[in-house]
Write a protein that holds these residues in place. Structure first.
Motif, mmCIF file in Angstrom:
data_model
loop_
_atom_site.group_PDB
_atom_site.id
_atom_site.type_symbol
_atom_site.label_atom_id
_atom_site.label_comp_id
_atom_site.label_asym_id
_atom_site.label_seq_id
_atom_site.Cartn_x
_atom_site.Cartn_y
_atom_site.Cartn_z
ATOM 1 N N UNK A 188 0.832 -1.204 0.000
ATOM 2 C CA UNK A 188 0.000 0.000 0.000
ATOM 3 C C UNK A 188 0.868 1.257 0.000
ATOM 4 N N UNK B 104 1.632 3.812 -2.726
ATOM 5 C CA UNK B 104 0.515 4.688 -3.129
ATOM 6 C C UNK B 104 0.169 5.713 -2.054
ATOM 7 N N UNK B 105 0.715 5.525 -0.857
ATOM 8 C CA UNK B 105 0.446 6.492 0.212
ATOM 9 C C UNK B 105 1.423 7.657 0.170
ATOM 10 N N UNK B 106 2.532 7.457 -0.484
ATOM 11 C CA UNK B 106 3.524 8.523 -0.634
ATOM 12 C C UNK B 106 2.858 9.726 -1.294
ATOM 13 N N UNK B 107 3.079 10.909 -0.731
ATOM 14 C CA UNK B 107 2.444 12.109 -1.286
ATOM 15 C C UNK B 107 3.343 12.795 -2.323
ATOM 16 N N UNK C 32 5.896 2.481 -8.757
ATOM 17 C CA UNK C 32 4.505 2.517 -9.249
ATOM 18 C C UNK C 32 4.466 2.133 -10.729
#
Ligand code: SF4
Ligand code: SF4
Lengths: 292, 168
Positions: free
Chosen positions: B69, B72-75, B98
């Motif tokens: 996960x 995809x949590x990286x901003x 990604x």
């Protein structure tokens, strides 16, 4: 000063107050802009997530279009667009293979070539570096004396300084000095450098709003009367979604949030309509009482 | 996530693949100091922490990485990249992960599908609605012109999302 003007997709449709106030401020400052409203998307993080090189080719296409129009500088309003453009230029310098790969995509799909020689500029740099605080002061006819402001420059304008250096990445001062020249006081707040959460909104909404909530709490604790930002996405998180964050945290903020060109425009004598103040979500009326 | 190292899951060519890409070329410089993870605003939420991602690339733990996960949590806030003493470009590395995750078919998030379709059709991620066009006119802002989408179509067809683009 004659620059290509690229507000970015997001500003062109969702943040009209930024487009409007930026245009009106630049007109007053005598900055000549060349429209780029036919330019495509800049290839931001969501496209880079799919394919970094293709996203870079999108950015390179816009820079190549700028060059074709006889311009050497492209002004952006959105730090995300700014960073997309910068990262093509720095990437080309750091990695020749990357330059070839991106140019291969660009020439085979758009028949263009890009050499890394157009300078991207964020509008904050136009104000701070090209006009300068001294030049700016000649246009200032009103001030917001004594208003305490939490300054939010935007991550992609500041980082990473290993590739380009726009402002001190650990203690940014550019936007602070601009608002201070308008009579405001920039307050210290511990989470200033942190992300507002906007880029994860599409992937993890709760996480995104949690990050926005943390920032709003930090701002409230700092005693700031308002927030001033140079990023349209930060503006959405902190202004438009502020009521939603308030409901989630069961805590009231009511902190007006401005794009810096709105505040600047007001101090240059533009009307609230001319800087699109009515399009902001959190009512700015309590701040407007201070202008004089 | 399973924390013990399972060597049967090691992909020995993974490091080479990542290292040879523009996004992954700084992976070898990491010396595991953890500065990235302690500077990251979302590390506490992540199932795999930023510094662990780099080590897992080196160890070739491909599967766990492209299915986690955390990527995809990286901003993409670039704080890790800013503070890394070794100038490891961790944000780019995560974007590269990604890219691989999508290429390998591990995941294509809904938000990505939607954005890519818009991009393919209009050349923009977001386009003004009818209301926004009227608003622009009222504010005397110039019309948002159409983009020549042919080059973009060509570009998007080269990507992992090519398969989902024609279906509307
Ligand atoms: S800060 Fe840099 S060197 Fe340290 S663990 Fe993170 S990536 Fe590795
Ligand atoms: S870019 Fe991603 S991994 Fe790096 S500090 Fe920001 S959120 Fe964390």
């Amino acid at each position: 000063m004659r620059y290509g003007y690229f507000p970015g997709c997001y500003v062109l449709s969702r943040k009209l107050q930024y487009d409007l106030s930026a245009r009106n401020v630049m007109k007053k400052l005598g900055v000549e802009i060349v429209e780029m409203t036919d330019a495509p998307c800049c290839g931001p993080a969501i496209v880079k997530s799919v394919d970094y090189s293709v996203a870079s080719a999108l950015s390179a296409r816009i820079l190549a279009m700028t060059k074709e129009r006889g311009l050497n500088t492209l002004v952006t309003l959105c730090p995300e667009c700014f960073s997309s453009f910068i990262k093509v230029n720095t990437g080309f310098k750091e990695d020749v293979k990357f330059k070839e790969e991106v140019n291969h995509i660009l020439s085979s799909t758009a028949g263009l070539k890009y050499n890394g020689d157009v300078e991207p500029k964020h509008i904050l740099q136009v104000v701070y570096e090209d006009i300068g605080l001294k030049g700016l002061s000649e246009h200032i006819i009103k001030r917001f004396n004594g208003v305490k402001v939490a300054v939010q420059p935007g991550c992609h304008f500041l980082r990473a300084s290993t590739s380009y250096y726009a402002d001190d990445p650990e203690d940014p001062r550019m936007l602070d000095e601009v608002v201070e020249s308008l009579g405001m006081e920039s307050v210290y707040w511990p989470l200033k450098l942190w992300c507002c959460g906007a880029p994860t909104l599409a992937f993890d909404r709760e996480l995104s709003l949690k990050l926005a909530g943390r920032k709003l709490r930090s701002i409230k604790a700092s005693g700031a009367d308002c927030i001033v930002t140079a990023c349209p996405y930060c503006h959405t998180q902190l202004d438009q979604y502020q009521p939603m964050v308030e409901r989630r945290l069961n805590e009231k903020f009511g902190i007006p949030t401005f794009l810096f060109t709105q505040i600047l425009g007001l101090c240059m004598g533009l009307s609230p309509e001319e800087v699109g103040l009515h399009m902001n979500r959190v009512s700015p009326s309590k701040i407007l009482d201070f202008i004089g | 996530m399973e924390r013990a190292l399972n060597l049967s899951k090691v992909n020995r060519v993974f490091l080479e693949e990542v290292k040879s890409s523009h996004t992954g070329r700084t992976v070898p410089y990491c010396y595991q100091c953890g500065t990235c993870s302690s500077s990251c605003p979302v590390a506490e939420e992540m199932d795999i922490k930023p510094h662990e991602m780099v080590e897992m690339i080196k160890l070739g733990l491909t599967d766990a990485l492209i299915r986690c996960k955390a990527i995809w949590q990286c901003t993409t806030c670039y704080m890790c990249t800013e503070r890394c003493p070794q100038e490891v470009q961790l944000t780019l590395i995560i974007l590269g992960l990604r890219n691989i995750a999508m290429r390998e078919g591990a995941v294509i998030p809904e938000a990505v599908k939607e954005s890519c379709k818009n991009l393919y059709e209009t050349g923009r991620l977001v386009t003004p609605s009818r209301f926004q066009r009227q608003q622009r006119e009222k504010l005397k802002l110039p019309e948002v012109l159409q983009v020549d989408t042919e080059p973009i179509k060509g570009m998007m067809k080269k990507t992992a999302v090519a398969g989902i683009l024609e279906v509307k």
